[in-house]
Design a protein around this motif. Structure first.
Motif, PDB file in Angstrom:
ATOM      1  N   LYS A  72       0.850  -1.269   0.218  1.00 61.69           N
ATOM      2  CA  LYS A  72       0.053   0.031  -0.172  1.00 61.69           C
ATOM      3  C   LYS A  72       0.759   1.201   0.126  1.00 61.69           C
ATOM      4  N   ALA A  73       2.130   1.297   0.897  1.00 62.39           N
ATOM      5  CA  ALA A  73       3.001   2.464   0.756  1.00 62.39           C
ATOM      6  C   ALA A  73       3.655   2.590  -0.756  1.00 62.39           C
ATOM      7  N   ALA A  74       3.944   1.467  -1.387  1.00 62.02           N
ATOM      8  CA  ALA A  74       4.521   1.313  -2.640  1.00 62.02           C
ATOM      9  C   ALA A  74       3.568   2.229  -3.452  1.00 62.02           C
ATOM     10  N   HIS A  75       2.031   1.583  -3.463  1.00 66.85           N
ATOM     11  CA  HIS A  75       1.060   2.158  -4.471  1.00 66.85           C
ATOM     12  C   HIS A  75       0.784   3.482  -4.151  1.00 66.85           C
ATOM     13  N   GLN A  76       0.981   4.055  -2.949  1.00 64.79           N
ATOM     14  CA  GLN A  76       0.735   5.241  -2.836  1.00 64.79           C
ATOM     15  C   GLN A  76       1.792   6.262  -3.465  1.00 64.79           C
ATOM     16  N   LYS A  77       2.810   5.866  -3.398  1.00 67.02           N
ATOM     17  CA  LYS A  77       4.190   6.512  -3.964  1.00 67.02           C
ATOM     18  C   LYS A  77       3.861   6.338  -5.306  1.00 67.02           C
ATOM     19  N   THR A  81       3.395   9.705  -7.913  1.00 68.83           N
ATOM     20  CA  THR A  81       4.570   9.982  -8.933  1.00 68.83           C
ATOM     21  C   THR A  81       4.016   9.605 -10.498  1.00 68.83           C
ATOM     22  N   LEU A  82       3.628   8.591 -10.544  1.00 70.07           N
ATOM     23  CA  LEU A  82       3.053   8.189 -12.022  1.00 70.07           C
ATOM     24  C   LEU A  82       1.704   8.243 -12.280  1.00 70.07           C
ATOM     25  N   GLY A  83       0.637   7.948 -11.298  1.00 69.11           N
ATOM     26  CA  GLY A  83      -0.516   7.920 -11.845  1.00 69.11           C
ATOM     27  C   GLY A  83      -1.126   6.473 -11.335  1.00 69.11           C
ATOM     28  N   PRO A  84      -2.136   6.242 -11.651  1.00 70.31           N
ATOM     29  CA  PRO A  84      -2.885   4.823 -11.381  1.00 70.31           C
ATOM     30  C   PRO A  84      -2.439   3.802 -12.455  1.00 70.31           C
ATOM     31  N   CYS A  85      -2.496   2.574 -11.876  1.00 68.45           N
ATOM     32  CA  CYS A  85      -1.806   1.409 -12.536  1.00 68.45           C
ATOM     33  C   CYS A  85      -2.712   1.026 -13.678  1.00 68.45           C
ATOM     34  N   ASP A  86      -1.887   0.752 -14.809  1.00 68.57           N
ATOM     35  CA  ASP A  86      -2.887   0.299 -16.024  1.00 68.57           C
ATOM     36  C   ASP A  86      -2.432  -1.242 -16.064  1.00 68.57           C
ATOM     37  N   ILE A  87      -1.137  -1.447 -15.962  1.00 70.28           N
ATOM     38  CA  ILE A  87      -0.619  -2.848 -16.039  1.00 70.28           C
ATOM     39  C   ILE A  87       0.082  -3.292 -14.988  1.00 70.28           C
ATOM     40  N   LEU A  88      -0.256  -4.493 -14.430  1.00 72.04           N
ATOM     41  CA  LEU A  88       0.558  -5.213 -13.379  1.00 72.04           C
ATOM     42  C   LEU A  88       1.116  -6.497 -13.846  1.00 72.04           C
ATOM     43  N   VAL A  89       2.450  -6.636 -13.585  1.00 74.14           N
ATOM     44  CA  VAL A  89       3.323  -7.679 -14.092  1.00 74.14           C
ATOM     45  C   VAL A  89       3.653  -8.495 -12.493  1.00 74.14           C
ATOM     46  N   ASN A  90       2.830  -9.434 -12.318  1.00 71.35           N
ATOM     47  CA  ASN A  90       3.281  -9.955 -10.871  1.00 71.35           C
ATOM     48  C   ASN A  90       4.684 -11.011 -10.977  1.00 71.35           C
ATOM     49  N   THR A 143      -2.066  -8.060  -6.544  1.00 71.43           N
ATOM     50  CA  THR A 143      -3.380  -7.876  -7.330  1.00 71.43           C
ATOM     51  C   THR A 143      -4.205  -7.093  -6.595  1.00 71.43           C
ATOM     52  N   GLN A 144      -4.550  -7.570  -5.245  1.00 67.55           N
ATOM     53  CA  GLN A 144      -5.350  -6.906  -4.568  1.00 67.55           C
ATOM     54  C   GLN A 144      -5.283  -5.370  -4.363  1.00 67.55           C
ATOM     55  N   VAL A 145      -4.178  -4.813  -4.169  1.00 67.80           N
ATOM     56  CA  VAL A 145      -3.557  -3.469  -3.912  1.00 67.80           C
ATOM     57  C   VAL A 145      -3.793  -2.738  -5.434  1.00 67.80           C
ATOM     58  N   PHE A 146      -3.170  -3.294  -6.363  1.00 63.72           N
ATOM     59  CA  PHE A 146      -2.979  -2.599  -7.703  1.00 63.72           C
ATOM     60  C   PHE A 146      -4.209  -2.533  -8.517  1.00 63.72           C
ATOM     61  N   SER A 147      -4.808  -3.658  -8.700  1.00 58.88           N
ATOM     62  CA  SER A 147      -5.877  -3.774  -9.619  1.00 58.88           C
ATOM     63  C   SER A 147      -6.965  -3.048  -9.369  1.00 58.88           C
ATOM     64  N   LYS A 148      -7.395  -2.410  -8.061  1.00 62.59           N
ATOM     65  CA  LYS A 148      -8.401  -1.484  -7.835  1.00 62.59           C
ATOM     66  C   LYS A 148      -8.280  -0.251  -8.843  1.00 62.59           C
ATOM     67  N   THR A 156      -6.632  -2.107 -19.360  1.00 60.03           N
ATOM     68  CA  THR A 156      -5.955  -2.698 -18.347  1.00 60.03           C
ATOM     69  C   THR A 156      -5.675  -3.931 -18.161  1.00 60.03           C
ATOM     70  N   SER A 157      -4.493  -4.450 -17.826  1.00 58.31           N
ATOM     71  CA  SER A 157      -4.312  -5.778 -17.825  1.00 58.31           C
ATOM     72  C   SER A 157      -3.258  -6.343 -16.590  1.00 58.31           C
ATOM     73  N   ILE A 158      -3.518  -7.580 -16.201  1.00 51.33           N
ATOM     74  CA  ILE A 158      -2.420  -8.064 -15.164  1.00 51.33           C
ATOM     75  C   ILE A 158      -2.050  -9.432 -15.789  1.00 51.33           C
ATOM     76  N   ILE A 159      -0.382  -9.315 -15.864  1.00 52.63           N
ATOM     77  CA  ILE A 159       0.365 -10.422 -16.280  1.00 52.63           C
ATOM     78  C   ILE A 159       0.832 -11.302 -15.069  1.00 52.63           C
ATOM     79  N   ASN A 160       0.595 -12.492 -14.959  1.00 52.48           N
ATOM     80  CA  ASN A 160       1.094 -13.319 -13.778  1.00 52.48           C
ATOM     81  C   ASN A 160       2.349 -14.053 -14.691  1.00 52.48           C
ATOM     82  N   ILE A 161       3.136 -14.557 -13.743  1.00 51.07           N
ATOM     83  CA  ILE A 161       4.093 -15.469 -14.219  1.00 51.07           C
ATOM     84  C   ILE A 161       4.077 -16.741 -13.761  1.00 51.07           C
ATOM     85  N   SER A 162       3.869 -17.692 -14.780  1.00 50.92           N
ATOM     86  CA  SER A 162       3.425 -19.192 -14.502  1.00 50.92           C
ATOM     87  C   SER A 162       4.818 -19.731 -14.620  1.00 50.92           C
ATOM     88  N   SER A 163       4.864 -21.009 -15.029  1.00 52.86           N
ATOM     89  CA  SER A 163       6.231 -21.711 -15.528  1.00 52.86           C
ATOM     90  C   SER A 163       5.764 -23.063 -16.084  1.00 52.86           C
TER      91      SER A 163
END
Length: 279
Positions: A72-77, A81-90, A143-148, A156-163
């Motif tokens: 949450k602290a990182a999300h606020q910063k 600085t940059l604005g709301p998240c559009d893309i999250l890569v986990n 994902t809970q913090v940034f996808s809001k 907007t999209s989320i990319i997870n890293i499977s294997s």
């Protein structure tokens, strides 16, 4: 696709690592403003400096993906600085020796001889938990913090890293294989859950890439391959390990408008490993 990410904000966890830093720089090269999150501040800042020195916009922050307050602290910063998240890569993830066996097969004679080997029966529950937490919980919490930020917004999209371990579990690493299988399942579940909210969720499933985590397992000090490294290449039709740049094409496509009708997929990037039966 060259302008697809202009002024979009991309957040990458584990962004100080070899693979994720390359993905961060690829997104920045296409115009995204990038937030690099890493457990180590200096690693995050190093990647951000590389991006800004090339003319991009980025910020590097220390963040623990298993700590909601840290996220949450990182999300606020990042928001300030940059604005709301559009893309999250986990991208944060990894294995642990305590979730690993010594040999690929359990042999009765090894147990009878009481050799100093770690079998299935010796796996440490705390090591297993560490691997599951880092890979699965370490994707769920960001994902809970940034996808809001993404709900109800376009593109907007989320990319997870499977294997590849999620498709074909490797010997000796049951915790990592199972944790990445959970990521693939979570990707599909989340894609359905977010489908009507405008957020797409997909995953990359890398095959075998040389990184700091696995280099000692796959190569010897002189650069030659270990037995395990040779076995992997013999089962990889393209007969090489992946390079970090091999991930960026699929990443950029999945995050772009070109993939607007694609959600819930897990894409193998493995040189044909998952398609090869071994004969």
């Amino acid at each position: 696709m060259s302008l697809a990410f202009e002024k979009k904000v991309a957040v990458i966890t584990g962004g100080g690592g070899v693979l994720c830093s390359t993905m961060a720089m690829a997104l920045a090269d296409k115009g995204a403003h990038v937030g690099i999150l890493d457990l180590k501040q200096e690693n995050a800042e190093s990647v951000a400096r590389q991006i800004t020195s090339a003319g991009g916009k980025a910020i590097g922050l220390a963040c623990n993906v298993l700590d909601t307050d840290s996220l949450k602290a990182a999300h606020q910063k990042l928001s300030d600085t940059l604005g709301p998240c559009d893309i999250l890569v986990n991208g944060a993830g990894g294995n642990h020796p305590k979730g690993t066996t010594s040999n690929p097969f359990l042999l009765e004679e090894d147990l009878l001889a009481n050799k100093d080997l770690k079998s299935f029966f010796d796996l440490d529950p705390e090591g297993i938990k560490f691997v599951f937490d880092l890979n699965f919980i370490g994707s769920l919490l960001p994902t809970q913090v940034f996808s809001k930020d993404m709900i109800g917004r376009q593109g907007t999209s989320i990319i997870n890293i499977s294997s590849m371990n999620a498709f074909r579990p490797l010997t000796k690493i049951p915790a990592y294989s199972a944790a990445k299988a959970a990521i693939s399942n979570f990707t599909q579940w989340l894609a359905v859950h977010f489908a009507k909210a405008g957020v797409r969720v997909n995953a990359l499933a890398p095959g075998f890439f040389l990184t700091d985590q696995n280099r000692r397992l796959l190569t010897n000090e002189n650069g030659s391959l270990t037995d395990r490294g040779n076995t992997i290449l013999s089962h990889t039709p393209m007969n090489r390990f992946g390079t970090p740049d091999d991930l960026t094409g699929a990443l950029l496509w999945l995050c772009s408008g070109e993939a607007a009708f694609v959600t819930g997929v897990v894409i193998p990037i493995d040189g044909g490993f998952s398609a090869f039966s071994g004969v």
